[in-house]
Structures are given as structure tokens and as C-alpha cells.
Scaffold this motif. Sequence first.
Motif, PDB file in Angstrom:
ATOM      1  N   VAL A  23       6.424  -4.591   6.708  1.00  7.41           N
ATOM      2  CA  VAL A  23       6.158  -3.275   6.128  1.00  7.41           C
ATOM      3  C   VAL A  23       5.334  -2.436   7.107  1.00  7.41           C
ATOM      4  O   VAL A  23       4.281  -2.888   7.555  1.00  7.41           O
ATOM      5  CB  VAL A  23       5.389  -3.382   4.802  1.00  7.41           C
ATOM      6  CG1 VAL A  23       5.313  -2.017   4.122  1.00  7.41           C
ATOM      7  CG2 VAL A  23       6.003  -4.421   3.891  1.00  7.41           C
ATOM      8  N   PRO A  24       5.786  -1.236   7.426  1.00  9.00           N
ATOM      9  CA  PRO A  24       4.974  -0.359   8.285  1.00  9.00           C
ATOM     10  C   PRO A  24       3.922   0.366   7.460  1.00  9.00           C
ATOM     11  O   PRO A  24       4.144   0.706   6.294  1.00  9.00           O
ATOM     12  CB  PRO A  24       6.001   0.627   8.848  1.00  9.00           C
ATOM     13  CG  PRO A  24       7.031   0.728   7.771  1.00  9.00           C
ATOM     14  CD  PRO A  24       7.111  -0.631   7.127  1.00  9.00           C
ATOM     15  N   PHE A  25       2.740   0.591   8.052  1.00  8.52           N
ATOM     16  CA  PHE A  25       1.750   1.426   7.393  1.00  8.52           C
ATOM     17  C   PHE A  25       2.323   2.839   7.264  1.00  8.52           C
ATOM     18  O   PHE A  25       2.908   3.366   8.217  1.00  8.52           O
ATOM     19  CB  PHE A  25       0.458   1.483   8.199  1.00  8.52           C
ATOM     20  CG  PHE A  25      -0.349   0.209   8.156  1.00  8.52           C
ATOM     21  CD1 PHE A  25      -0.933  -0.216   6.970  1.00  8.52           C
ATOM     22  CD2 PHE A  25      -0.532  -0.560   9.297  1.00  8.52           C
ATOM     23  CE1 PHE A  25      -1.679  -1.387   6.917  1.00  8.52           C
ATOM     24  CE2 PHE A  25      -1.274  -1.719   9.258  1.00  8.52           C
ATOM     25  CZ  PHE A  25      -1.861  -2.147   8.062  1.00  8.52           C
ATOM     26  N   ASN A  26       2.149   3.450   6.109  1.00 15.50           N
ATOM     27  CA  ASN A  26       2.704   4.788   5.959  1.00 15.50           C
ATOM     28  C   ASN A  26       1.884   5.811   6.750  1.00 15.50           C
ATOM     29  O   ASN A  26       0.754   5.544   7.171  1.00 15.50           O
ATOM     30  CB  ASN A  26       2.827   5.175   4.485  1.00 15.50           C
ATOM     31  CG  ASN A  26       1.478   5.320   3.789  1.00 15.50           C
ATOM     32  OD1 ASN A  26       0.565   5.956   4.301  1.00 15.50           O
ATOM     33  ND2 ASN A  26       1.367   4.742   2.606  1.00 15.50           N
ATOM     34  N   LYS A  27       2.454   6.982   6.935  1.00 20.25           N
ATOM     35  CA  LYS A  27       1.849   7.993   7.806  1.00 20.25           C
ATOM     36  C   LYS A  27       0.496   8.459   7.299  1.00 20.25           C
ATOM     37  O   LYS A  27      -0.409   8.762   8.095  1.00 20.25           O
ATOM     38  CB  LYS A  27       2.808   9.176   7.969  1.00 20.25           C
ATOM     39  CG  LYS A  27       4.044   8.858   8.792  1.00 20.25           C
ATOM     40  CD  LYS A  27       4.908  10.095   9.013  1.00 20.25           C
ATOM     41  CE  LYS A  27       6.116   9.772   9.872  1.00 20.25           C
ATOM     42  NZ  LYS A  27       6.973  10.978  10.096  1.00 20.25           N
ATOM     43  N   ASP A  28       0.331   8.546   5.981  1.00 17.54           N
ATOM     44  CA  ASP A  28      -0.955   8.979   5.431  1.00 17.54           C
ATOM     45  C   ASP A  28      -2.069   8.016   5.814  1.00 17.54           C
ATOM     46  O   ASP A  28      -3.171   8.428   6.193  1.00 17.54           O
ATOM     47  CB  ASP A  28      -0.869   9.106   3.907  1.00 17.54           C
ATOM     48  CG  ASP A  28      -0.135  10.361   3.468  1.00 17.54           C
ATOM     49  OD1 ASP A  28       0.019  11.267   4.308  1.00 17.54           O
ATOM     50  OD2 ASP A  28       0.282  10.428   2.296  1.00 17.54           O
ATOM     51  N   VAL A  29      -1.782   6.717   5.711  1.00 13.24           N
ATOM     52  CA  VAL A  29      -2.782   5.708   6.073  1.00 13.24           C
ATOM     53  C   VAL A  29      -3.098   5.794   7.566  1.00 13.24           C
ATOM     54  O   VAL A  29      -4.267   5.801   7.975  1.00 13.24           O
ATOM     55  CB  VAL A  29      -2.287   4.296   5.707  1.00 13.24           C
ATOM     56  CG1 VAL A  29      -3.225   3.234   6.279  1.00 13.24           C
ATOM     57  CG2 VAL A  29      -2.186   4.144   4.196  1.00 13.24           C
ATOM     58  N   LEU A  30      -2.067   5.879   8.395  1.00  9.64           N
ATOM     59  CA  LEU A  30      -2.273   5.944   9.839  1.00  9.64           C
ATOM     60  C   LEU A  30      -3.035   7.201  10.246  1.00  9.64           C
ATOM     61  O   LEU A  30      -3.980   7.136  11.058  1.00  9.64           O
ATOM     62  CB  LEU A  30      -0.923   5.874  10.568  1.00  9.64           C
ATOM     63  CG  LEU A  30      -0.203   4.529  10.530  1.00  9.64           C
ATOM     64  CD1 LEU A  30       1.169   4.656  11.196  1.00  9.64           C
ATOM     65  CD2 LEU A  30      -1.017   3.454  11.244  1.00  9.64           C
ATOM     66  N   ASN A  31      -2.624   8.349   9.712  1.00 11.02           N
ATOM     67  CA  ASN A  31      -3.284   9.600  10.083  1.00 11.02           C
ATOM     68  C   ASN A  31      -4.753   9.618   9.659  1.00 11.02           C
ATOM     69  O   ASN A  31      -5.634  10.061  10.415  1.00 11.02           O
ATOM     70  CB  ASN A  31      -2.551  10.794   9.467  1.00 11.02           C
ATOM     71  CG  ASN A  31      -1.191  11.025  10.110  1.00 11.02           C
ATOM     72  OD1 ASN A  31      -0.952  10.611  11.241  1.00 11.02           O
ATOM     73  ND2 ASN A  31      -0.296  11.675   9.396  1.00 11.02           N
ATOM     74  N   ASN A  32      -5.027   9.140   8.455  1.00  6.57           N
ATOM     75  CA  ASN A  32      -6.401   9.102   7.979  1.00  6.57           C
ATOM     76  C   ASN A  32      -7.239   8.087   8.752  1.00  6.57           C
ATOM     77  O   ASN A  32      -8.414   8.331   9.049  1.00  6.57           O
ATOM     78  CB  ASN A  32      -6.443   8.788   6.483  1.00  6.57           C
ATOM     79  CG  ASN A  32      -6.253  10.027   5.626  1.00  6.57           C
ATOM     80  OD1 ASN A  32      -7.212  10.698   5.274  1.00  6.57           O
ATOM     81  ND2 ASN A  32      -4.995  10.319   5.311  1.00  6.57           N
ATOM     82  N   ALA A  33      -6.617   6.946   9.081  1.00  3.41           N
ATOM     83  CA  ALA A  33      -7.336   5.933   9.851  1.00  3.41           C
ATOM     84  C   ALA A  33      -7.686   6.460  11.246  1.00  3.41           C
ATOM     85  O   ALA A  33      -8.783   6.208  11.763  1.00  3.41           O
ATOM     86  CB  ALA A  33      -6.496   4.669   9.961  1.00  3.41           C
ATOM     87  N   LYS A  34      -6.767   7.196  11.848  1.00  7.12           N
ATOM     88  CA  LYS A  34      -7.022   7.759  13.168  1.00  7.12           C
ATOM     89  C   LYS A  34      -8.147   8.779  13.118  1.00  7.12           C
ATOM     90  O   LYS A  34      -9.019   8.813  13.996  1.00  7.12           O
ATOM     91  CB  LYS A  34      -5.743   8.393  13.721  1.00  7.12           C
ATOM     92  CG  LYS A  34      -5.843   8.794  15.181  1.00  7.12           C
ATOM     93  CD  LYS A  34      -4.485   9.195  15.720  1.00  7.12           C
ATOM     94  CE  LYS A  34      -4.544   9.453  17.222  1.00  7.12           C
ATOM     95  NZ  LYS A  34      -3.213   9.806  17.776  1.00  7.12           N
ATOM     96  N   GLN A  35      -8.152   9.622  12.081  1.00  3.87           N
ATOM     97  CA  GLN A  35      -9.213  10.621  11.943  1.00  3.87           C
ATOM     98  C   GLN A  35     -10.560   9.949  11.695  1.00  3.87           C
ATOM     99  O   GLN A  35     -11.579  10.349  12.274  1.00  3.87           O
ATOM    100  CB  GLN A  35      -8.884  11.582  10.803  1.00  3.87           C
ATOM    101  CG  GLN A  35      -9.895  12.721  10.647  1.00  3.87           C
ATOM    102  CD  GLN A  35     -10.017  13.554  11.911  1.00  3.87           C
ATOM    103  OE1 GLN A  35      -9.013  14.045  12.445  1.00  3.87           O
ATOM    104  NE2 GLN A  35     -11.234  13.711  12.421  1.00  3.87           N
ATOM    105  N   ILE A  51       0.868  -1.169   0.000  1.00  4.02           N
ATOM    106  CA  ILE A  51       0.000   0.000   0.000  1.00  4.02           C
ATOM    107  C   ILE A  51       0.908   1.223   0.000  1.00  4.02           C
ATOM    108  O   ILE A  51       1.502   1.577   1.026  1.00  4.02           O
ATOM    109  CB  ILE A  51      -0.912   0.021   1.246  1.00  4.02           C
ATOM    110  CG1 ILE A  51      -1.755  -1.247   1.304  1.00  4.02           C
ATOM    111  CG2 ILE A  51      -1.798   1.260   1.241  1.00  4.02           C
ATOM    112  CD1 ILE A  51      -2.519  -1.400   2.603  1.00  4.02           C
ATOM    113  N   ASN A  52       1.040   1.855  -1.130  1.00  6.37           N
ATOM    114  CA  ASN A  52       1.948   2.999  -1.240  1.00  6.37           C
ATOM    115  C   ASN A  52       1.268   4.332  -0.953  1.00  6.37           C
ATOM    116  O   ASN A  52       1.925   5.318  -0.636  1.00  6.37           O
ATOM    117  CB  ASN A  52       2.567   3.029  -2.637  1.00  6.37           C
ATOM    118  CG  ASN A  52       3.426   1.801  -2.896  1.00  6.37           C
ATOM    119  OD1 ASN A  52       4.261   1.438  -2.076  1.00  6.37           O
ATOM    120  ND2 ASN A  52       3.200   1.151  -4.033  1.00  6.37           N
ATOM    121  N   SER A  53      -0.060   4.365  -1.081  1.00  4.59           N
ATOM    122  CA  SER A  53      -0.790   5.601  -0.837  1.00  4.59           C
ATOM    123  C   SER A  53      -2.239   5.273  -0.521  1.00  4.59           C
ATOM    124  O   SER A  53      -2.692   4.125  -0.700  1.00  4.59           O
ATOM    125  CB  SER A  53      -0.723   6.518  -2.061  1.00  4.59           C
ATOM    126  OG  SER A  53      -1.432   5.939  -3.141  1.00  4.59           O
TER     127      SER A  53
END
Length: 520
Positions: A468-480, A326-328
Motif C-alpha cells: 500500500v502506498p502512503f496517500n498524497k495527503d499523508v506524504l505532503n503533510n509529513a514533508k511539511q 490509513i485512508n486519511s
Amino acid sequence: MLAELLELVRILSEVSDRSQQAGDEKRQRIAEYFENIAKCLRETVEELQQGGVPNAQWGELQSYVQHLPTTNIGQPAADQLSSLLSRLVTNLPTINDISSIENAAGTCRGLANIIKTNQSIVNPININPIPTNPTVTQDPGTTRREVIRKVITYTAFGAAGLVSGLLLDKAISSRQTNPGDDRLPLISWKMQTFLSDNVRKTILYDAPQLVCDRVRKMTQDRFNITLERTGETEEILTKVSAGIIECGYSGIYYNTPKYRALFFGCAIPFGLSPQEQTAWLHYKKNPNDELTFMQSIYKEKLGLNVIPFPAGATGGQMGGWFKAKINSLADLNDKNKIMRIPGLGAEVWQSLGITTHGLLGKPISVDEAIQRLKNGLFFAVEWTSPYDDIQLGLNKAAKFYYYPGWWEPSTTFDVQVNIDAWNKLPPHYREIFKLACHETYISILTEYDQKNRLVLKEIQNSTDIELVPFNKDVLNNAKQKTNDLLDLYAKQDNVFKEVYDEWRNFKETIRSWSNLTKIE
């Protein structure tokens, strides 16, 4: 672990009692056998205290099974001990077992000294090697075996189980003084769990049976719970509440909106750490309340005739196995990509664009989910963490192993008990039941941590798996998306709002403490 050690010293005490009539040579052999077990237990404690895994010591304990015939302790006792030691060594102990192991070692040393010197016990205070409790006194006419039994009861249960030890001892004593009433109450329950045989290789699979076994052993086979491995989580909750079965073992993965508030007793995306979750599950708004805050929600707010007891936890989890990277966020906006995932985490993933099987009809078995992942029908499958995932063969279905499992940071599993059945139990049985659940909760949680650390090292050295770590965009959006979802449900459901507000305040205050004491 505690129940097995308690049973060990009980059997050894009976052997000690019978050995007093034996000749000197036989007594010395039996005493030496006791000392060897005590030495093995002490070395186990030392290894655990140094941060190691006592493989050698626990293997040595197994060797004593073969030595039993040479001790001349009698075939019935030898068979009992052989079976018990075989069961005991199937699971490696953890640091949480240290106190119980130390108590068992001390008792074995004390019994060895009694056998060697052929003492006749007049007062347990004279037996220095056996840890004693000052409240244990000897009534006129008390036999040597009764004194040893009392000492073992108090020392083997330790601080966490002292109350249940006292109550059980009182119940046994009262029946001994009443002719015709010399047995503990005979009670039979039925427990149902969603953990079927297709996950028998996982750590969690053993949890419900451990509760049943511990209750049975600590009540001397008088409180028996029969386990059935059938049913789904919400079905089990309904049957327990209706009194169709006395108890059930499950996680809170419910589809009915009415029960969403109960997710705070299991797993919330971006929620509490395992240590914080343990504190939350024991939290009471008023210290004098009989029930914890989460226990009170079942009956008082949702009308469920159920009281839950935490009895297992996976700790932190991984993010699952994916067929591609998952790149984006754009990679998630594809309804044809299906992920196997239950609970609130499924709703968050769906809001990010992926279709989640956890929200589509009847759940499927993990075997079928893995097969669909292999065939490309599923894009991703999540289960728990390294040990379980490798045991189930998920690594053979997909290569990319993502982390962290942000949707289940501290997943808890409960024994849910029908309140009417609970109220009918004698008080000392209730204490024993709670102790069995708590011991199982701790042992399962620590076993996950112990085994995951070892399997993770193997994964890191593997060329067939890519962490593979989840990228920051995925994490930030998932948290929101998680916060938006929780806020939405709070507006729709007053019970959810009440629990959410309490949980959020608890998280803020305990997180301040966690961060203050964190050492990088």
C-alpha cells in the motif's frame, strides 16, 4: 569479499611455491585446480556484467572444497583452502566485487602457468598472466615467494586500496630487514554494537563483524578487533568518546538534543537518495581538509572524541507494517495507535497524531515489537525493507505493507572510533581500517538491493500481504512537518543550523544534477 579473495590468492601462491619441487603429474593436477578456480571466477564476472546472479558459479566454487584431497597440495593447505572457500561462498558477490574477482582470477591463471612450466621467477614482468604494477621491482636476493606476495598485494587491493597495499608492503619489507622485528604491530581493540543476536537473520547484522574480519586478514592477524553485541546507540557513542572502548558500530538514533545534528550523517526524512548520501558522507568543504564535513562535526562542534567511518547502509526503506489501512490524516489522529519507529521519523509521525514508541523511554527489541504488533498493542512497526522484514517475521504480524519509508531514504551506519586510539595506530593500519569500512559499506548496501528486489517479487505474488502506498495527503503533510521541525531545531541549536544549512545547500545542488541525469 576483497579480504577473502586476497587470502585465497595468498594461500594459492604458497601452494604454487611448494609445488615446484613436486613431480610433473602432481604439478599438472595442482595447475588444473588453479585453472578451474580461475575459470569459475571469470564466469562469475561475466554473469555479474550481464546483470545476473552467479548462483551456479558460486556453487561450483564450493564444489572445489570436495576436490582438495585429490590435488595432493598437503593437508594444512587443503584445510586452509577448504575453510576459506566455505566462508567465501556464504555471500553472493555483487557488481562492486567485479574488480577484485578479476584480479584474483588473473593471479590464479598466472600461478597455474608458473606451476605447469615449472618456472623460476627472476622478474615479475615476465609473468604476463599476472597483473603487475610497474612500481614493483625486484631487489637483489628477492625470493620467488616475495615477488608473488608483492604482485598479489598490489593487484588484489585494486585502485581503492592501493595506498594501504603499498603501506602494508613497506611495513612488512622493513621488518624483514631488521632481525628480531619481523612482525607487524600487534594491536587489540574492542568494538561494541547495538545489533544483538535477535536480528542475526538481517543483512546489517553481519556488518560489524565484516569490518573486524577484514582488518584482521589484511594485517595478517596482527590487528584484532573483538566484537561485543551489547549496548544502545547513545551509550556506545559515550563509551567510545570516553575511551572505554576503542570503537563502536551503530546508527545515529539519539534522544539527547545535543546530538541532533549528527542525524545528517544517518537519515533525514525526505532526504538524500543512497547515491547522494554516499557523496554527502565523503563531502569536504575544502578538498584539502583531512576530515569530511560530517567527521569534523563530532570533535570540532560537539566536543566528542570520536571520528566516524561509514560502514554499512540499507539504501531505500519501506514504510512499515500496519494493522489497518490509513485512508486519511484523520486515521492518524489517535493517541492510542502506537508505532515502533526511532529517530527524527518518530518525531514527524508524532506530529501527525500517532504515538511513537521511539520517543518513549527505553527501546524494545524487535522480537517484542513484533509480538506487540501481533497482539494489537502496536498499530504499526517499521524495520528496514523486504528481505529483513520477512526474515524477522513481520509479515506474520500485520498484513498492510506501506511504502515508501520517507523518514529513512538512505540510512547509514558508522564505525565510531576513539580519536586517541586512532592516532596511536600506525599509518598503514589506519588506511587498512578505512578500506575495511568502505568495503563493508558498499557490500552491505549492494546486498540489500540485490536481495530486496527478489523478495519484493515474492511479496507482490503473495495473497497474504498487501502493498500500500502512503496517500498524497499523508506524504505532503509529513514533508511539511519535517521542514517545520528542521527549521525549529535550526533556531534552537547553532550547530544544528550550521550542519542543516550545509546539508540543504548540498541537497539542492546534487539534486539538480540527479534530476538532470535521471532516465525514466
